[in-house]
Design an enzyme around this catalytic site. Sequence first.
Site, PDB file in Angstrom:
ATOM      1  N   CYS A 109       0.619  -1.152  -0.167  1.00  0.00           N
ATOM      2  CA  CYS A 109       0.301   0.116  -0.179  1.00  0.00           C
ATOM      3  C   CYS A 109       0.919   1.449   0.424  1.00  0.00           C
ATOM      4  CB  CYS A 109      -1.029  -0.152   1.272  1.00  0.00           C
ATOM      5  SG  CYS A 109      -2.030   1.688   1.293  1.00  0.00           S
ATOM      6  N   CYS A 201      -6.954  -2.971   7.215  1.00  0.00           N
ATOM      7  CA  CYS A 201      -7.889  -2.184   6.713  1.00  0.00           C
ATOM      8  C   CYS A 201      -8.862  -2.612   6.520  1.00  0.00           C
ATOM      9  CB  CYS A 201      -7.279  -0.530   6.565  1.00  0.00           C
ATOM     10  SG  CYS A 201      -6.253  -0.941   4.753  1.00  0.00           S
TER      11      CYS A 201
END
Length: 371
Positions: A109, A201
């Site tokens: 990410c 997440c």
Amino acid sequence: MRGSVLVAMSGGVDSSVSAYLLKEAGYEVAGAMMRFWPDLPPMSLEGEGGRAWESCCTPDAAYEARRVADLLGIPFYLLDYREVFEEAIIAPFLEGYARGRTPNPCARCNTFVKFGALLRQARRLGLDYVATGHYVRREGEALLRGLDPQKDQSYFLWGTPKEALPHLLFPVGHLTKKEVRQIAERAGLPTAKKPESQNLCFVAGDLKGFLKERLKVRPGPLVDALTGEVVGEHEGAGLYTLGQRKGLGLRKSHLERYVVGLDVEGNVVYVGPKEAALFGGMEGEEVNLLAGLGEEVEVQVRYRTPPVWAKVESLNPLRLRFRSPVFAVTPGQSAAFYRGERLLGGAVIRRGLYNLAGLDPTLTKDTLTFS
């Protein structure tokens, strides 16, 4: 004016203090949250047992980030990155587990989303920098470990594009977590006492449940890699990781066993004693270098595993030989390279080498020879 910066805000204390410190330092600051969560009814954002989804980048976190931005008097953007995140992070994550690997989505990410897509967004907005709440320091074009050894996050930044470095700011890297919370309290930031996010997440609930929903898994045999004996049953080979000990469902006679290899195609999980998961080296892929490695380099193969010195045997393909054996050198995980405090880059672990028991962690029926 020292320049303009887009702060990646997660709704947590670290990114909130980053925005505050940059504004106090005279930067033109804007905040942004990247929306990753899907369109779901409120109850769907709960994990097992009705517990709230305690993560960054959720609707509640977006509310907290906007509150901080309003308090600081800075613009706030909620950016729809669902498509980017699905393609760059979630799809490779699931593909990795389906291949018997253990991906590191946080490192990916940072590479492709925060310091890729978000940096491009900052440029479209006419801003000079992107800032995050990572505990890491940048000095010129060098990335250094965060000052707080308990919070240092440089391990997750090994894939940072070298060309992006001059455009990145890390305002809390020279602080301890305690100091960050103290700054937040003095500034009256509503996130000052917010607990840290622990979950991935994009996973609401436990990881195994998420993988079961998204992967086609079926039960199969747990096999002792040294004897060939079936010693239990697993829930699906793609749900396990090298070095795993808990939750294996082994027979009482084989409780002191670890996962030492995965054959996803054959749906077999191999277990063995701890020494069967010790490796004297590794082979890497997707290498990203921020500086030269030299003949020897410090290598860290897990976030909480201390680095070890290794000899660089070759760069293409990347092959390293450790000075001392390392436990669970896991395919798909990140290996970060250091010299002292400086992050030199890293790679995705393709496989461990020089196993103490003579095993290959990417075991298949064709590569495994029982003793």
